[in-house]
Design an enzyme around this catalytic site. Structure first.
Site, PDB file in Angstrom:
ATOM      1  N   THR A  50       0.713  -1.243   0.049  1.00  0.00           N
ATOM      2  CA  THR A  50       0.071   0.010   0.046  1.00  0.00           C
ATOM      3  C   THR A  50       0.750   1.266   0.231  1.00  0.00           C
ATOM      4  O   THR A  50       0.356   2.510  -0.504  1.00  0.00           O
ATOM      5  CB  THR A  50      -0.850   0.094   1.238  1.00  0.00           C
ATOM      6  N   GLU A 115      -3.828  -5.731  -2.114  1.00  0.00           N
ATOM      7  CA  GLU A 115      -2.922  -4.814  -1.516  1.00  0.00           C
ATOM      8  C   GLU A 115      -2.657  -5.287  -0.175  1.00  0.00           C
ATOM      9  O   GLU A 115      -3.593  -5.930   0.574  1.00  0.00           O
ATOM     10  CB  GLU A 115      -3.767  -3.533  -1.290  1.00  0.00           C
TER      11      GLU A 115
END
Length: 246
Positions: A50, A115
């Site tokens: 992320t 993610e």
């Protein structure tokens, strides 16, 4: 009048029909439906980190926008191992952007995006990797995605992306049965082995060779180096990887 127990299944069917999403149809055409179709099936999984400060920040970003516009992913894995789903598996999330892997040029349409909550500068939490492996097992089983088809965001877009970082444990993932990792038993590459052709055959786009080699080194040698060139160890690794390709 039919008994209630006879009417209940009919009522349930009518309710389900009313709730089903109708197909998107053109007002210009006559609707003559064919049963020969299915949902768009993902064939590959793309892993990201992320590069943000917290799961909550990433959840906010993935449901709104960042500096480059709207972005999303199918899943987010927190450092504590909690798994969040943001987009249905059958829908096209906006996570990959421009890029290419092998012959796939529209990765958003062909992939599941995951993610991983990590800033890119620190190792990934053990609970997080354990959760990721469970998630990969679920996705590959349910969606029939080949277990070798797990790649990095940087693999498909080496000139733009570096995620997941050199800290990501690709070897551990391969030992759990996901992705690929070179085998010592395959030995050195044979004489005349073209490492750059092998890099392209494996899947990396070679529009920018330095960037492609950099992404390859990040994934398979755990280092960041640009500009970069392929050496004998890289040739050994690529030779082994191609021997494992279907």
């Amino acid at each position: 009048m039919p008994p209630i127990r006879t009417l209940l299944p009919l009522l349930a069917c009518l309710l389900l029909s009313a709730c089903a999403t109708p197909p998107v149809r053109s007002p210009l055409a006559s609707w003559v439906p064919s049963p020969n179709h299915n949902a768009r099936d993902p064939v590959i999984i793309v892993l990201h980190h992320t590069d943000q400060d917290s799961v909550q920040q990433s959840l906010d970003t993935l449901r709104s926008a960042n500096s480059g516009g709207k972005v999303s992913s199918h899943y987010l894995v927190g450092a504590d191992g909690r798994i969040y789903q943001l987009v249905g598996d059958d829908r096209r999330a906006w996570h990959a952007g421009p890029g290419r892997w092998g012959t796939i040029t529209d990765l958003n349409s062909a992939s599941i995006g995951i993610e991983i909550d990590n800033d890119g500068d620190t190792p990934f939490a053990p609970a997080q990797i354990d959760a990721l492996i469970r998630l990969l097992d679920d996705l590959c089983t349910r969606l029939r995605i080949p277990r070798t088809q797990i790649i990095a965001h940087a693999d498909l877009a080496p000139t733009r992306k570096q995620d997941p970082s050199r800290f990501f444990p690709w070897q551990q993932l391969a030992q759990a049965g996901f992705g690929v990792w070179p085998r010592d038993s395959d030995g050195a590459a044979p004489a005349g082995f073209d490492a750059y052709l092998a890099l392209q055959t494996f899947g990396y786009p070679l529009d920018d060779r330095d960037a492609a080699v950099g992404a390859f080194h990040r994934r398979f040698r755990g280092r960041d180096d640009l500009p970069a060139t392929l050496d004998a160890e890289d040739a050994r690794i690529l030779h082994s990887l191609l021997r494992q390709s279907p």
